[in-house]
Design an enzyme around this catalytic site. Structure first.
Site, short mmCIF file in Angstrom:
data_model
loop_
_atom_site.label_atom_id
_atom_site.label_comp_id
_atom_site.label_asym_id
_atom_site.label_seq_id
_atom_site.Cartn_x
_atom_site.Cartn_y
_atom_site.Cartn_z
CB SER A 61 17.41 46.14 79.56
OG SER A 61 17.50 47.51 79.90
CE LYS A 64 17.33 47.26 83.83
NZ LYS A 64 17.55 47.83 82.51
CB SER A 121 13.47 47.85 81.64
OG SER A 121 14.74 47.42 81.19
#
Length: 385
Positions: A61, A64, A121
């Site tokens: 993640s 991101k 997330s």
């Protein structure tokens, strides 16, 4: 006689197999791995510590962060604004890990979506955000890779906006540090999002996995990530006595190890135990020709317990009887919002990347006279703390 020989052969085989299994078990338990880590002075870019910092790694993640950067650029250009609706499409909800409790047709403001992505997330929201900004997920990924090229992230390639595993999706600690530094320095208006400890979506709370926000005073955010093949990753910024540092740790075995290793690196750097060696972050080389370490067998298989035991001996910080570099929990900002609903028949196109204040949708292809209007909230909800 043949039967007796066969029995002896089987017994010897079993005995040797038992010894072999014990030996293999000991080898696995003793195995440890040095995973990438990096500390830089945020303001000067001076490297204070680097270990395998250019080795390709799976981002999880932390990808991101680039999703945020592309969205911030769209905001700066005026292509979207913080009140632009972000609607969960069928494609957005077709993720292997979607746990925010949302459904196709749930809508939120773009500001809400950024909090859902950067704090909670939320993988499905990352895709919906990408579709809103660029029209399609694929077009957004093209923007991510073009920006990676502009920043000189030579070990980095993106295939999706949320970091879910793909063998072709890679970063390095060096590249993540460049990306995190750019985000923090170029877009100060959005720093508040990175230091938020939890986001509540329709009464479902998603707590940030960045434990440093509440356990390490001076933490200014950024992002964690985990998939089995990557291990537990983090890009973090902390400030003390006017000095700001950025740290990256990749491939940690547990959340404890990730947080403690990062906190120790910060402590050592703030105390002057990590000093610049004359190398700048931009000058750190990437080992782009090497393959990422795949942590899946170590972290998500029957070998995990033995590997974790070895890593615990290597990084005991925070375990019973060992010192911890984390402090008592402190309060941190949180954010809360409610979604609304926009029906999404299969034939309805992806929402426009341009800001809209009302959306007219046909309920069915045949019901040409049946229309309804969806109007998002006039003002985005305010953060709560």
């Amino acid at each position: 006689m043949l039967r007796f020989t066969a029995i002896i052969t089987v017994l010897v085989g079993l005995l040797l197999g038992s010894f072999s299994g014990i030996g293999a078990g000991v080898a696995q338990e003793n195995e440890t791995l040095t995973t990438p880590s990096l500390v830089v002075d945020l303001d000067t870019g001076a490297v204070l510590h680097a270990e395998a910092a250019g080795h390709p790694w799976y981002p999880a993640s932390t990808a991101k962060l680039m999703t945020a950067l592309i969205t911030f650029q769209a905001l700066e250009r005026g292509d979207v604004d913080l009140s632009t609706p972000v609607i969960l499409s069928h494609n957005a909800m077709d993720q292997s890990a979607a746990y925010a409790g949302l459904k196709v047709g749930n809508a939120m403001t773009l500001e809400d979506a950024l909090y859902a992505v950067l704090v909670g997330s939320a993988n499905e929201v990352a895709v919906a955000l990408a579709e809103t900004v660029a029209g399609t997920e694929a077009a957004f990924v093209d923007l991510m890779n073009a920006q990676a090229d502009r920043l000189g992230l030579t070990a980095t390639h993106f295939t999706n906006p949320n970091g879910l595993f793909d063998q072709k999706q890679t970063v390095s600690a060096r590249d993540l540090a460049v990306l995190g530094r750019d985000l923090f320095q170029v877009y100060p208006d959005y720093r508040r999002m990175f230091r938020t400890a939890a986001v509540t979506i329709d009464d479902k709370e998603l707590i940030s996995y960045n434990e440093l926000i509440t356990r390490y005073p001076g933490t200014l955010g950024l992002k964690t990530g985990f998939v089995c093949s990557a291990g537990r990753n983090i890009v973090a910024i902390a400030e003390r006595d006017g000095k700001r540092l950025l740290a990256v740790v990749l491939g940690a075995t547990t959340g404890r190890e990730r947080s403690e290793r990062t906190a120790k690196l910060f402590d050592d750097a703030f105390a002057g135990n990590l000093t610049a060696n004359g190398q700048a972050l931009a000058e750190l080389p990437n080992a782009s020709e090497t393959q990422p370490e795949d942590m899946r067998m170590r972290l998500c298989s029957n070998e995990t317990a033995a590997y974790e035991a070895g890593q615990n001996r290597r990084y005991p910080m925070g375990l019973p009887g060992a010192p911890s570099y984390l402090k008592d929990p402190v309060s941190a900002p949180t954010y809360s919002f409610q979604t609304w609903f926009v029906p999404q028949p299969e034939f309805v196109p992806v929402p426009s990347a341009k800001p809209v204040q009302a959306v007219e949708l046909m309920t069915t292809p045949q019901a040409s006279g049946a229309k309804f209007e969806i109007v998002p909230p006039s003002k985005p909800p305010l953060p709560r703390s």
